[in-house]
Design a protein around this motif. Structure first.
Motif, PDB file in Angstrom:
ATOM      1  N   GLN A 123     -44.726  28.322 -19.941  1.00  0.00           N
ATOM      2  CA  GLN A 123     -45.812  27.407 -20.289  1.00  0.00           C
ATOM      3  C   GLN A 123     -45.554  25.973 -19.837  1.00  0.00           C
ATOM      4  N   GLU A 124     -44.331  25.511 -20.004  1.00  0.00           N
ATOM      5  CA  GLU A 124     -44.031  24.121 -19.651  1.00  0.00           C
ATOM      6  C   GLU A 124     -44.259  23.873 -18.154  1.00  0.00           C
ATOM      7  N   LYS A 125     -43.774  24.784 -17.304  1.00  0.00           N
ATOM      8  CA  LYS A 125     -43.971  24.631 -15.862  1.00  0.00           C
ATOM      9  C   LYS A 125     -45.444  24.765 -15.494  1.00  0.00           C
ATOM     10  N   ASP A 126     -46.106  25.744 -16.095  1.00  0.00           N
ATOM     11  CA  ASP A 126     -47.522  25.961 -15.797  1.00  0.00           C
ATOM     12  C   ASP A 126     -48.343  24.749 -16.193  1.00  0.00           C
ATOM     13  N   THR A 127     -48.040  24.156 -17.329  1.00  0.00           N
ATOM     14  CA  THR A 127     -48.751  22.959 -17.784  1.00  0.00           C
ATOM     15  C   THR A 127     -48.525  21.804 -16.821  1.00  0.00           C
ATOM     16  N   TYR A 128     -47.312  21.675 -16.306  1.00  0.00           N
ATOM     17  CA  TYR A 128     -47.013  20.613 -15.349  1.00  0.00           C
ATOM     18  C   TYR A 128     -47.902  20.739 -14.108  1.00  0.00           C
ATOM     19  N   TYR A 129     -47.988  21.939 -13.556  1.00  0.00           N
ATOM     20  CA  TYR A 129     -48.795  22.133 -12.352  1.00  0.00           C
ATOM     21  C   TYR A 129     -50.286  21.962 -12.640  1.00  0.00           C
ATOM     22  N   ARG A 130     -50.720  22.362 -13.812  1.00  0.00           N
ATOM     23  CA  ARG A 130     -52.128  22.165 -14.163  1.00  0.00           C
ATOM     24  C   ARG A 130     -52.453  20.681 -14.302  1.00  0.00           C
ATOM     25  N   CYS A 131     -51.529  19.925 -14.851  1.00  0.00           N
ATOM     26  CA  CYS A 131     -51.755  18.483 -14.983  1.00  0.00           C
ATOM     27  C   CYS A 131     -51.842  17.825 -13.612  1.00  0.00           C
ATOM     28  N   LYS A 132     -50.992  18.274 -12.688  1.00  0.00           N
ATOM     29  CA  LYS A 132     -51.063  17.747 -11.326  1.00  0.00           C
ATOM     30  C   LYS A 132     -52.414  18.064 -10.699  1.00  0.00           C
ATOM     31  N   MET A 133     -52.900  19.282 -10.922  1.00  0.00           N
ATOM     32  CA  MET A 133     -54.187  19.652 -10.370  1.00  0.00           C
ATOM     33  C   MET A 133     -55.319  18.875 -11.055  1.00  0.00           C
ATOM     34  N   ALA A 134     -55.181  18.645 -12.347  1.00  0.00           N
ATOM     35  CA  ALA A 134     -56.189  17.887 -13.077  1.00  0.00           C
ATOM     36  C   ALA A 134     -56.349  16.484 -12.511  1.00  0.00           C
ATOM     37  N   GLU A 135     -55.244  15.877 -12.104  1.00  0.00           N
ATOM     38  CA  GLU A 135     -55.310  14.539 -11.505  1.00  0.00           C
ATOM     39  C   GLU A 135     -56.148  14.549 -10.235  1.00  0.00           C
ATOM     40  N   ILE A 136     -56.034  15.619  -9.469  1.00  0.00           N
ATOM     41  CA  ILE A 136     -56.784  15.721  -8.215  1.00  0.00           C
ATOM     42  C   ILE A 136     -58.249  16.041  -8.485  1.00  0.00           C
ATOM     43  N   LEU A 137     -58.501  16.887  -9.475  1.00  0.00           N
ATOM     44  CA  LEU A 137     -59.874  17.302  -9.774  1.00  0.00           C
ATOM     45  C   LEU A 137     -60.683  16.252 -10.526  1.00  0.00           C
ATOM     46  N   SER A 138     -60.008  15.379 -11.264  1.00  0.00           N
ATOM     47  CA  SER A 138     -60.716  14.498 -12.187  1.00  0.00           C
ATOM     48  C   SER A 138     -61.810  13.637 -11.561  1.00  0.00           C
ATOM     49  N   PRO A 139     -61.655  13.104 -10.344  1.00  0.00           N
ATOM     50  CA  PRO A 139     -62.762  12.308  -9.792  1.00  0.00           C
ATOM     51  C   PRO A 139     -64.048  13.108  -9.601  1.00  0.00           C
ATOM     52  N   GLU A 140     -63.922  14.401  -9.308  1.00  0.00           N
ATOM     53  CA  GLU A 140     -65.092  15.215  -9.089  1.00  0.00           C
ATOM     54  C   GLU A 140     -65.750  15.684 -10.385  1.00  0.00           C
ATOM     55  N   PHE A 141     -64.923  15.991 -11.390  1.00  0.00           N
ATOM     56  CA  PHE A 141     -65.468  16.737 -12.505  1.00  0.00           C
ATOM     57  C   PHE A 141     -65.461  16.061 -13.867  1.00  0.00           C
ATOM     58  N   PHE A 142     -64.269  15.790 -14.407  1.00  0.00           N
ATOM     59  CA  PHE A 142     -64.195  15.684 -15.849  1.00  0.00           C
ATOM     60  C   PHE A 142     -63.798  14.312 -16.382  1.00  0.00           C
ATOM     61  N   ASN A 143     -64.256  14.064 -17.591  1.00  0.00           N
ATOM     62  CA  ASN A 143     -63.682  13.003 -18.410  1.00  0.00           C
ATOM     63  C   ASN A 143     -62.211  13.343 -18.615  1.00  0.00           C
TER      64      ASN A 143
END
Length: 206
Positions: A123-143
């Motif tokens: 979980q810890e590693k998976d969360t790290y990679y998801r957070c990295k992806m969230a940084e890239i996705l955030s301008p397009e999608f989400f608060n």
């Protein structure tokens, strides 16, 4: 054969064995048989079976994330103002195609994600990679506050629907594809709408 190549073969074989037999029935012997290697090789390259399964899961999920990131990059390079639904559909289609073409990854990731080992090992590693992806996705999608919860929900929906199809519980046709997309889009449409409205406001004030 290079060390990295053997590790990849073992991880691919672990995904295949677990997807076929379920995690509880996956053994070092079944992984070794799938790899065409003695099961003792597992202990040369991994601490034990759990370490192998953990690394196989992280690798499988990274391949899934890369599909999303590549599509995001392609769409950005086009420099077009996509409507929110069209933008989402273009990304979803590549991701859905990846899951349909890789049923073992689809099953394995669902099995592992909901196993006790996910929380204690991956979980810890998976969360790290998801957070990295969230940084890239955030301008397009989400608060930014909503990104982690939304990503968790989107991946759960996507993999659950895909497993239903690859296991034959849902038909593999256009109607199922549309149902899967609609569930994803419904989950994020409010965020996309806010972003779209913000862009329109920005363009009007410039």
């Amino acid at each position: 054969m290079a060390r990295e190549d053997i590790m990849c073969i073992l991880m691919d074989s672990a995904v295949h064995a677990a997807a076929r037999d379920g995690l509880e029935n996956t053994t070092t012997r079944s992984i070794g048989c799938a790899a065409g290697l003695p099961d003792s090789y597992i202990y040369r390259y991994f601490r034990d079976k759990n370490d192998l399964l953990e690394q196989a899961y992280i690798r499988a999920m990274q391949s899934f994330y890369q599909v999303i990131l590549r599509k995001i990059q392609q769409l950005r390079e086009q420099e077009r103002n996509f409507e929110p639904e069209q933008y989402c559909r273009l990304i979803w289609q590549d991701v859905w195609d990846f899951l349909m073409e890789n049923p073992d990854i689809c099953r394995f990731c669902i099995y592992y994600h909901y196993s006790p080992n996910y929380h204690s090992l991956a979980q810890e590693k998976d969360t790290y990679y998801r957070c990295k992806m969230a940084e890239i996705l955030s301008p397009e999608f989400f608060n930014s506050v909503e990104i982690p919860l939304l990503l968790d929900m989107l991946f759960a929906i996507m993999f659950f629907m895909a497993v239903q199809v690859v296991d034959g519980k849902l038909p593999k046709n256009e109607q199922t594809d549309e149902m899967a997309f609609n569930q994803i889009y419904t989950a994020i449409s409010a965020n996309l709408k806010r972003l779209h409205e913000n862009k329109e406001c920005d363009s009007q004030t410039q």
